[in-house]
Design a protein around this motif. Structure first.
Motif, PDB file in Angstrom:
ATOM      1  N   TRP A   1      44.400  29.058  49.795  1.00  0.00           N
ATOM      2  CA  TRP A   1      45.112  27.793  49.681  1.00  0.00           C
ATOM      3  C   TRP A   1      44.184  26.593  49.874  1.00  0.00           C
ATOM      4  CZ3 TRP A   1      46.288  31.364  53.603  1.00  0.00           C
ATOM      5  CH2 TRP A   1      45.881  31.027  54.897  1.00  0.00           C
ATOM      6  N   VAL A   2      43.087  26.779  50.582  1.00  0.00           N
ATOM      7  CA  VAL A   2      42.097  25.706  50.719  1.00  0.00           C
ATOM      8  C   VAL A   2      41.352  25.518  49.405  1.00  0.00           C
ATOM      9  CG1 VAL A   2      39.905  25.102  51.842  1.00  0.00           C
ATOM     10  CG2 VAL A   2      41.854  25.860  53.216  1.00  0.00           C
ATOM     11  N   TRP A   3      40.996  26.617  48.752  1.00  0.00           N
ATOM     12  CA  TRP A   3      40.367  26.521  47.432  1.00  0.00           C
ATOM     13  C   TRP A   3      41.296  25.784  46.459  1.00  0.00           C
ATOM     14  CZ3 TRP A   3      35.646  28.453  45.450  1.00  0.00           C
ATOM     15  CH2 TRP A   3      34.851  29.147  46.371  1.00  0.00           C
ATOM     16  N   ALA A   4      42.571  26.148  46.476  1.00  0.00           N
ATOM     17  CA  ALA A   4      43.515  25.524  45.546  1.00  0.00           C
ATOM     18  C   ALA A   4      43.676  24.039  45.825  1.00  0.00           C
ATOM     19  CB  ALA A   4      44.872  26.226  45.644  1.00  0.00           C
ATOM     20  N   ALA A   5      43.810  23.662  47.101  1.00  0.00           N
ATOM     21  CA  ALA A   5      44.016  22.257  47.451  1.00  0.00           C
ATOM     22  C   ALA A   5      42.789  21.415  47.129  1.00  0.00           C
ATOM     23  CB  ALA A   5      44.372  22.144  48.926  1.00  0.00           C
ATOM     24  N   SER A   6      41.599  21.945  47.391  1.00  0.00           N
ATOM     25  CA  SER A   6      40.379  21.204  47.098  1.00  0.00           C
ATOM     26  C   SER A   6      40.198  21.021  45.592  1.00  0.00           C
ATOM     27  CB  SER A   6      39.165  21.926  47.685  1.00  0.00           C
ATOM     28  OG  SER A   6      37.983  21.176  47.489  1.00  0.00           O
ATOM     29  N   LEU A   7      40.408  22.090  44.834  1.00  0.00           N
ATOM     30  CA  LEU A   7      40.297  22.005  43.380  1.00  0.00           C
ATOM     31  C   LEU A   7      41.295  21.003  42.817  1.00  0.00           C
ATOM     32  CD1 LEU A   7      39.181  22.975  40.665  1.00  0.00           C
ATOM     33  CD2 LEU A   7      40.835  24.855  40.736  1.00  0.00           C
ATOM     34  N   ALA A   8      42.520  21.042  43.315  1.00  0.00           N
ATOM     35  CA  ALA A   8      43.541  20.114  42.844  1.00  0.00           C
ATOM     36  C   ALA A   8      43.167  18.674  43.174  1.00  0.00           C
ATOM     37  CB  ALA A   8      44.892  20.451  43.464  1.00  0.00           C
ATOM     38  N   GLY A   9      42.656  18.439  44.379  1.00  0.00           N
ATOM     39  CA  GLY A   9      42.280  17.093  44.756  1.00  0.00           C
ATOM     40  C   GLY A   9      41.209  16.516  43.854  1.00  0.00           C
ATOM     41  N   VAL A  10      40.185  17.307  43.572  1.00  0.00           N
ATOM     42  CA  VAL A  10      39.106  16.854  42.696  1.00  0.00           C
ATOM     43  C   VAL A  10      39.620  16.644  41.272  1.00  0.00           C
ATOM     44  CG1 VAL A  10      36.907  17.507  41.655  1.00  0.00           C
ATOM     45  CG2 VAL A  10      37.317  17.938  44.083  1.00  0.00           C
ATOM     46  N   ALA A  11      40.346  17.642  40.754  1.00  0.00           N
ATOM     47  CA  ALA A  11      40.819  17.567  39.370  1.00  0.00           C
ATOM     48  C   ALA A  11      41.807  16.430  39.163  1.00  0.00           C
ATOM     49  CB  ALA A  11      41.451  18.901  38.969  1.00  0.00           C
ATOM     50  N   ALA A  12      42.741  16.257  40.094  1.00  0.00           N
ATOM     51  CA  ALA A  12      43.744  15.199  39.940  1.00  0.00           C
ATOM     52  C   ALA A  12      43.089  13.835  39.885  1.00  0.00           C
ATOM     53  CB  ALA A  12      44.750  15.264  41.092  1.00  0.00           C
ATOM     54  N   PHE A  13      42.094  13.597  40.718  1.00  0.00           N
ATOM     55  CA  PHE A  13      41.405  12.306  40.720  1.00  0.00           C
ATOM     56  C   PHE A  13      40.598  12.103  39.442  1.00  0.00           C
ATOM     57  CE2 PHE A  13      37.751   9.605  41.504  1.00  0.00           C
ATOM     58  CZ  PHE A  13      38.313   8.496  42.122  1.00  0.00           C
ATOM     59  N   GLN A  14      39.763  13.089  39.114  1.00  0.00           N
ATOM     60  CA  GLN A  14      38.844  12.930  37.983  1.00  0.00           C
ATOM     61  C   GLN A  14      39.572  12.909  36.639  1.00  0.00           C
ATOM     62  OE1 GLN A  14      35.682  12.240  38.334  1.00  0.00           O
ATOM     63  NE2 GLN A  14      35.551  12.557  40.551  1.00  0.00           N
TER      64      GLN A  14
END
Length: 489
Positions: free
Chosen positions: A292-305
């Protein structure tokens, strides 16, 4: 010439200067895209948030109070805000399933020895100081006390004889993704004469039902969604829901991010659970950071970029809060290539241990007829199409809010200079102008040709309906450079 007014009566006789003010959208820039992320989390009983209550998140420490210290929700909120400090973020918590079973693992101690003994729960280091006079049972008790003293850990501990048993705070499969280790980092060691046997966390079963969450957000727009579960039942339900949201009549485009833990074979299986352009998963073997940490970090980066530029790849961007697996547990280039073809996104690890994105793909692999299909391979494809569709629909709504519809060359169209009467040709021209902006913004390419191939026509049986087939060519990304380096022999 016919000029239409919205506010000035057509037969007004009283002298005066009357001016209505309105915007002209012919040259408008990008329509603001409503990027909103939803974290779907598990909550502990100690969390203050009511189950299925949506909460807007503005600070990274909100998760602990809302979902409980040591909860999946606390981890996801903190990690997402670490990766994306400015995004519009919401979270919704669900309680553990009533039939859920918590994962368990253990540290078993034998022998005796004095010195520092570092234990690890996930990426958290639990420092112990043992003496040669301590028995294995006393070391187990000390380990349990040290672990329970860290309230933010996702586990609890209890000692019995020489065994320190670790139990996940949450029931369900999430606990299986937590890593236990001893003396894992460089410089760590186990005191001479003492041995520690680690039994990994396992046995967690029965995740919460995703259906109530989907019902709760049915009428809402979320451009990005994150879940901590990757079981077949949950992902199948989400794939169907996201597909419906992405359809023309759904108009609630969303993209799902999920993390996986397991061997190469296990991740290959996870990638095969869905075939969805709206789902991206990234996985690792034996990472100290749970899925779930991998998913949240990936989502945070992708959503912003991708809100800034939906067509630009995410390669080389760091994943904050994610700790890499040991070098021996990382996948080879060949394995990564196979994972990408199987719907699993990949990552790289730099010399200093920073985890960065290699390539983010979707789980879409084959057409409805079972033919290998890469049309929706990269996350930029659904994201760019969503952005173009949203921008175009908003632009048309602003430019032609109350327009009439007439055939090209009609008297009504020829006499209109106010844009009140729309014709297929006029709409085609608007599409052409908008596509030129999309190309200048770097979303599309070859728009002159694709606009030429686009078609706009009034429906044969409904003169209030304008049908269109709009062609686009999404810009590519520099993913692979293949060259033949030759020399004179």
């Amino acid at each position: 010439m016919t000029i239409s007014f919205d506010e000035i009566p057509y037969d007004w006789l009283k002298p005066g200067n009357y001016t209505e003010v309105k915007a002209n959208y012919d040259r408008m820039g990008k329509v603001a895209y409503p990027a909103r992320t939803l974290l779907i989390t598990q909550k502990l009983a100690a969390g203050s948030a009511a189950a299925l209550q949506q909460v807007r998140i503005t600070r990274p420490d909100q998760g602990r109070a809302l979902f409980g210290a040591g909860s999946v929700g606390a981890d996801m909120v903190e990690t997402y805000k670490l990766a994306n400090k400015t995004g519009d973020l919401y979270a919704i918590g669900v309680a553990d399933a009533g039939t859920g079973v918590a994962a368990t693992g253990s540290f078993t101690f034998a022998g005796a020895g004095g010195g520092p003994l570092p234990l690890y729960v996930g990426k958290v280091r639990i420092p112990l100081a043992v003496t040669a006079a301590m028995t294995a049972a006393q070391i187990a008790s000390a380990a349990a006390a040290a672990i329970n003293a860290v309230a933010t850990l996702p586990v609890t501990a209890v000692a019995a004889l020489a065994v320190c048993t670790i139990t996940a705070k949450h029931k369900g499969e999430v606990g299986n993704g937590l890593q236990l280790a001893v003396a894992r980092r460089q410089g760590d060691s186990v005191p001479a004469g003492l041995t520690v046997t680690v039994a990994p966390l396992s046995g967690g079963a029965n995740n919460p039902d995703i259906t109530p969450v989907l019902d709760a957000i049915a009428a809402q727009w979320f451009s990005d969604i994150v879940v901590p579960w990757d079981d077949a039942t949950t992902l199948t339900a989400l794939a169907a829901n996201l597909a419906a949201r992405y359809q023309a009549m759904g108009k609630k485009d969303g993209h799902l991010y999920v993390g996986h833990a397991g061997t190469f074979g296990a991740l290959t299986t996870k990638g095969g659970l869905t075939n969805a352009p709206q789902i991206s998963g990234m996985g690792a073997k034996a990472s100290p950071s749970p899925p779930w940490v991998w998913a949240a970090s990936l989502a945070g980066v992708a959503a912003f970029q991708l809100a800034n530029d939906p067509a630009r790849q995410l390669r080389t961007l760091a994943l904050p809060g994610v700790e890499a697996p040991a070098e021996a547990d990382r996948f080879s280039d060949t394995e990564q290539d196979l994972l990408l073809k199987g719907g699993i996104s990949t990552f790289n690890v730099s010399d200093d241990g920073t985890v960065s994105i290699d390539r983010v793909v979707t789980t879409y692999k084959v057409s409805p007829l079972g033919v290998t299909d890469r049309a929706w391979l990269d996350i930029m494809v659904p994201k760019t199409m969503s952005r173009v569709r949203y921008d175009w629909a908003s632009y048309v709504s602003l430019l032609y809010p109350r327009s009439k519809l007439a055939e090209d060359g009609s008297l009504a169209a020829e006499a209109d200079d106010s844009g009140v009467v729309v014709t297929p040709m006029r709409m085609h021209g608007s599409w052409s102008a908008r596509c030129q902006k999309y190309e200048r913004w770097g979303w599309l390419q070859n728009t002159k040709e694709t606009v030429r191939q686009s078609v706009f026509a009034i429906d044969d049986t409904d003169n209030d309906r304008l049908n269109a087939r709009q062609q686009v060519n999404i810009i590519g990304n520099m993913m692979v450079l293949a060259s033949s380096l030759e020399f004179w022999a």
